[in-house]
Scaffold this motif. Structure first.
Motif, PDB file in Angstrom:
ATOM      1  N   UNK A 106      31.224  74.284  75.252  1.00  0.00           N
ATOM      2  CA  UNK A 106      32.354  73.845  76.088  1.00  0.00           C
ATOM      3  C   UNK A 106      32.858  72.435  75.779  1.00  0.00           C
ATOM      4  N   UNK A 107      32.830  72.036  74.502  1.00  0.00           N
ATOM      5  CA  UNK A 107      33.390  70.735  74.123  1.00  0.00           C
ATOM      6  C   UNK A 107      34.907  70.853  73.998  1.00  0.00           C
ATOM      7  N   UNK A 108      35.595  69.743  74.208  1.00  0.00           N
ATOM      8  CA  UNK A 108      37.039  69.715  74.016  1.00  0.00           C
ATOM      9  C   UNK A 108      37.338  69.724  72.519  1.00  0.00           C
ATOM     10  N   UNK A 109      38.605  69.929  72.186  1.00  0.00           N
ATOM     11  CA  UNK A 109      39.013  69.900  70.780  1.00  0.00           C
ATOM     12  C   UNK A 109      38.711  68.524  70.188  1.00  0.00           C
ATOM     13  N   UNK A 110      39.032  67.481  70.937  1.00  0.00           N
ATOM     14  CA  UNK A 110      38.811  66.118  70.454  1.00  0.00           C
ATOM     15  C   UNK A 110      37.313  65.844  70.257  1.00  0.00           C
ATOM     16  N   UNK A 111      36.505  66.251  71.222  1.00  0.00           N
ATOM     17  CA  UNK A 111      35.050  66.054  71.097  1.00  0.00           C
ATOM     18  C   UNK A 111      34.505  66.818  69.893  1.00  0.00           C
ATOM     19  N   UNK A 112      34.982  68.041  69.697  1.00  0.00           N
ATOM     20  CA  UNK A 112      34.545  68.856  68.558  1.00  0.00           C
ATOM     21  C   UNK A 112      34.899  68.166  67.254  1.00  0.00           C
ATOM     22  N   UNK A 113      36.123  67.644  67.176  1.00  0.00           N
ATOM     23  CA  UNK A 113      36.562  66.944  65.963  1.00  0.00           C
ATOM     24  C   UNK A 113      35.669  65.732  65.688  1.00  0.00           C
ATOM     25  N   UNK A 114      35.376  64.963  66.723  1.00  0.00           N
ATOM     26  CA  UNK A 114      34.541  63.762  66.557  1.00  0.00           C
ATOM     27  C   UNK A 114      33.116  64.136  66.161  1.00  0.00           C
ATOM     28  N   UNK A 115      32.563  65.159  66.797  1.00  0.00           N
ATOM     29  CA  UNK A 115      31.194  65.574  66.475  1.00  0.00           C
ATOM     30  C   UNK A 115      31.064  66.064  65.031  1.00  0.00           C
ATOM     31  N   UNK A 116      32.110  66.720  64.533  1.00  0.00           N
ATOM     32  CA  UNK A 116      32.060  67.276  63.184  1.00  0.00           C
ATOM     33  C   UNK A 116      32.663  66.347  62.129  1.00  0.00           C
ATOM     34  N   UNK A 117      33.269  65.248  62.576  1.00  0.00           N
ATOM     35  CA  UNK A 117      33.861  64.302  61.636  1.00  0.00           C
ATOM     36  C   UNK A 117      35.094  64.848  60.931  1.00  0.00           C
ATOM     37  N   UNK A 118      35.881  65.642  61.651  1.00  0.00           N
ATOM     38  CA  UNK A 118      37.106  66.214  61.086  1.00  0.00           C
ATOM     39  C   UNK A 118      38.271  65.915  62.030  1.00  0.00           C
ATOM     40  N   UNK A 119      39.472  66.206  61.587  1.00  0.00           N
ATOM     41  CA  UNK A 119      40.644  65.917  62.412  1.00  0.00           C
ATOM     42  C   UNK A 119      40.840  66.983  63.496  1.00  0.00           C
ATOM     43  N   UNK A 120      41.547  66.603  64.534  1.00  0.00           N
ATOM     44  CA  UNK A 120      41.891  67.534  65.608  1.00  0.00           C
ATOM     45  C   UNK A 120      42.707  68.692  65.042  1.00  0.00           C
ATOM     46  N   UNK A 121      43.597  68.376  64.108  1.00  0.00           N
ATOM     47  CA  UNK A 121      44.424  69.420  63.483  1.00  0.00           C
ATOM     48  C   UNK A 121      43.544  70.439  62.752  1.00  0.00           C
ATOM     49  N   UNK A 122      42.517  69.962  62.063  1.00  0.00           N
ATOM     50  CA  UNK A 122      41.610  70.874  61.367  1.00  0.00           C
ATOM     51  C   UNK A 122      40.864  71.744  62.366  1.00  0.00           C
ATOM     52  N   UNK A 123      40.430  71.165  63.478  1.00  0.00           N
ATOM     53  CA  UNK A 123      39.762  71.959  64.516  1.00  0.00           C
ATOM     54  C   UNK A 123      40.701  73.058  65.009  1.00  0.00           C
ATOM     55  N   UNK A 124      41.950  72.704  65.269  1.00  0.00           N
ATOM     56  CA  UNK A 124      42.914  73.707  65.740  1.00  0.00           C
ATOM     57  C   UNK A 124      43.126  74.816  64.716  1.00  0.00           C
ATOM     58  N   UNK A 125      43.340  74.435  63.453  1.00  0.00           N
ATOM     59  CA  UNK A 125      43.574  75.435  62.399  1.00  0.00           C
ATOM     60  C   UNK A 125      42.359  76.334  62.211  1.00  0.00           C
ATOM     61  N   UNK A 126      41.181  75.724  62.140  1.00  0.00           N
ATOM     62  CA  UNK A 126      39.957  76.492  61.915  1.00  0.00           C
ATOM     63  C   UNK A 126      39.626  77.368  63.125  1.00  0.00           C
ATOM     64  N   UNK A 127      39.909  76.881  64.331  1.00  0.00           N
ATOM     65  CA  UNK A 127      39.664  77.674  65.534  1.00  0.00           C
ATOM     66  C   UNK A 127      40.527  78.925  65.503  1.00  0.00           C
ATOM     67  N   UNK A 128      41.804  78.737  65.225  1.00  0.00           N
ATOM     68  CA  UNK A 128      42.715  79.878  65.175  1.00  0.00           C
ATOM     69  C   UNK A 128      42.262  80.883  64.124  1.00  0.00           C
ATOM     70  N   UNK A 129      41.950  80.402  62.932  1.00  0.00           N
ATOM     71  CA  UNK A 129      41.521  81.299  61.850  1.00  0.00           C
ATOM     72  C   UNK A 129      40.217  82.006  62.208  1.00  0.00           C
ATOM     73  N   UNK A 130      39.279  81.272  62.778  1.00  0.00           N
ATOM     74  CA  UNK A 130      37.978  81.856  63.136  1.00  0.00           C
ATOM     75  C   UNK A 130      38.111  82.911  64.220  1.00  0.00           C
ATOM     76  N   UNK A 131      38.907  82.609  65.237  1.00  0.00           N
ATOM     77  CA  UNK A 131      39.088  83.582  66.316  1.00  0.00           C
ATOM     78  C   UNK A 131      39.791  84.833  65.814  1.00  0.00           C
ATOM     79  N   UNK A 132      40.699  84.656  64.883  1.00  0.00           N
ATOM     80  CA  UNK A 132      41.371  85.811  64.286  1.00  0.00           C
ATOM     81  C   UNK A 132      40.367  86.667  63.527  1.00  0.00           C
ATOM     82  N   UNK A 133      39.521  86.030  62.720  1.00  0.00           N
ATOM     83  CA  UNK A 133      38.508  86.758  61.963  1.00  0.00           C
ATOM     84  C   UNK A 133      37.535  87.466  62.908  1.00  0.00           C
ATOM     85  N   UNK A 134      37.059  86.758  63.924  1.00  0.00           N
ATOM     86  CA  UNK A 134      36.133  87.369  64.884  1.00  0.00           C
ATOM     87  C   UNK A 134      36.773  88.571  65.579  1.00  0.00           C
TER      88      UNK A 134
END
Length: 179
Positions: free
Chosen positions: A138-166
């Motif tokens: 239950x982390x926010x997009x911003x928290x997820x980006x900070x924890x993984x050391x990636x941009x918020x935009x990358x989190x959004x893109x990867x989330x969308x792609x991952x949810x589509x694949x799942x």
């Protein structure tokens, strides 16, 4: 027509060669993918063809006018894409959260949870981490980006792609997924 009449000529080839690269680079700098930039460039030149009579050189250069058209088309595309993605992500998020809860009571729910975990494990490491952080921890997009050391935009893109694949994997597994 008399020789003194002003005729407004339209040299499409010249216009295209002078402006295509500028518009393309502008769109790429705004975050468009190569395919999006190419498509928007084409649409921009189509609009220019249809609306050339509206161009007023006293208000600015042809390049500025065309970049404004391209920018508006890009922002329309982003709004449309974000609206669709947010809806799909929201539906997928609710579904994943509902089957990821503890305390399953019957065999079907246990099967669904196992299938979800297996599908999640088959994602690439980054995508798996994003889904786990966002929907299980239950982390926010911003928290997820900070924890993984990636941009918020990358989190959004990867989330969308991952949810589509799942979603596709679960649908193919006769999961009864209606999202």
């Amino acid at each position: 027509m008399s020789e003194n009449s002003e005729v407004r000529t339209f040299d499409f080839d010249g216009l295209y060669s002078r402006n295509y690269e500028k518009i393309f680079r502008f769109l790429m700098s705004k975050g468009a993918s190569r395919e999006e930039a190419e498509e928007i460039c084409q649409e921009t030149f189509i609009k220019v063809l249809h609306h050339w009579e509206n161009f007023d050189s006293s208000k600015g250069s042809e390049s500025s006018w065309m970049i404004t058209i391209a920018k508006n088309q890009f922002y329309d595309l982003v709004r449309k894409k974000n609206s669709t993605q947010n809806k799909e992500i929201g539906n997928s998020q609710k579904f994943i959260e509902s089957i990821a809860q503890d305390g399953r009571e019957n065999e079907d729910e246990t099967f669904q949870l196992d299938l979800l975990k297996e599908s999640l494990e088959n994602l690439p490491a980054l995508e798996k981490n994003i889904i786990q952080l966002r929907y299980i921890k239950k982390h926010t997009i911003k928290e997820t980006a900070e924890l993984l050391g990636i941009s918020v935009r990358t989190v959004n893109r990867k989330t969308y792609a991952s949810l589509t694949v799942l979603r596709l994997r679960l649908q193919r597994s006769d999961f009864g997924l209606e999202i």
